[in-house]
Design an enzyme around this catalytic site. Sequence first.
Site: not given
Length: 437
Positions: A303-304, A346
């Site tokens: 996950d960003l 994201d």
Amino acid sequence: MSEVSLKKQPSVLIIEDEPGDAELIRLQLLERDAKAFEVHLATSLSDAKRVMHNEGLKPDVILLDLNLPDSTGTDTVCRCRELAPDVPLVVLTGLDDHAATEMAIEAGAEDYLSKGEDASSLRKAIRYSLLRHERDASERLAMTVFNYAREGIMITSAQGIILEVNDSFTRITGYSREEAVGNSPSLLSSGHHTPQFYEEFWVTLFEKGHWEGEIWNRRKSGEIFVENMTVSAVRDPSGEIIQFVALFTDVTEQKELQTQLEHLAHFDALTDLPNRVLFNYRLNQSTAYADRHGTRIAVAYLDLDGFKPVNDTHGHAAGDVVLQEVAKRMQACLRDEDTLARLGGDEFSLVLESVQVPEQLGGLLDRLLEAVRKPVIWEGHELKVTASIGVSFYPQSPSIEIPELLHQADEAMYQAKEKGKNCYAFHPCVGFNKAAV
């Protein structure tokens, strides 16, 4: 029996500009029986058009003088054919004008009659032209279908030499009739198919008398195209194959559209990475392979961190560029056998093949983190994000199902976020009790 056969009084249109000749022909036709023919006169093609279109005349046969006030020679036949496409034409020629006669027949006349012939010959010519026209109706219909079919049509000899093609063949392949006739269909070969394909093609064609399928061929321009083709064998009364008839349609655009739709169904439109559907398929394949061969795989969720502020500050266009660039960089870190997918937003997921111990992943995971945190330049701005990665492993003891495996990777990702982000964590599954890094 057709309408012409039943008609007792055929309608004859005489197109002749010499009144004396026209009247003589009319009298010759009716000398034995005043009701033998229904005779109409026209002095030119334009006059004939008026009689046919304005007065509704539908002649059964036309007697046509080649030299009229508004047309001469074979052009007269061609223009009359346009005026009355399905009416037999008998041209009126001079006694020794053989060249004009031949050209008239080639231009589409059914028969010819020399001016000055006796009445009996004239009536016979009319009757015979009607009979021939009726007899050849099926052939004309077949030629109409051949010429106007949207499908490409190719007729070959039993030895595979092209005998005839239609206009759609030329439109699809780029080869004119003159270029195709006398050649082999290999003129279109693209090299896409193996010798075995053609061997099976011919075996099926000779055994069953027909073949249907998809063939990749090459146009004259060199462009590859895909066609759906049906080939049928034509046999003589003794059962010997004498010709082959191939009908085909160009399905290149449909194939390309199908390919695009299949790609969209399995790949993310923004990053062109596998989507959730393809990721799940490849994960199932990988776990099945691991079960059969005793290997191990790693499954990761990524996950960003900081992506939402990029979107909120610079807009979705900037966010899209970040996702595309980060995806490209991460893909470059992986081996061909590994899978990187975008699940949405994201969030990304990975399947890493043939992982024996967690320590093997350290270098790869560090490279992924570095690839993500490297700034992305957008319109003069440095856009920065980092990644949190959670990793689980398969198989485990006791055995674990795929949904639980994914849940473990998700839990490990949140452990990485709790540790401060920009790092990775392993799920403490049985057999891999590794502390979070």
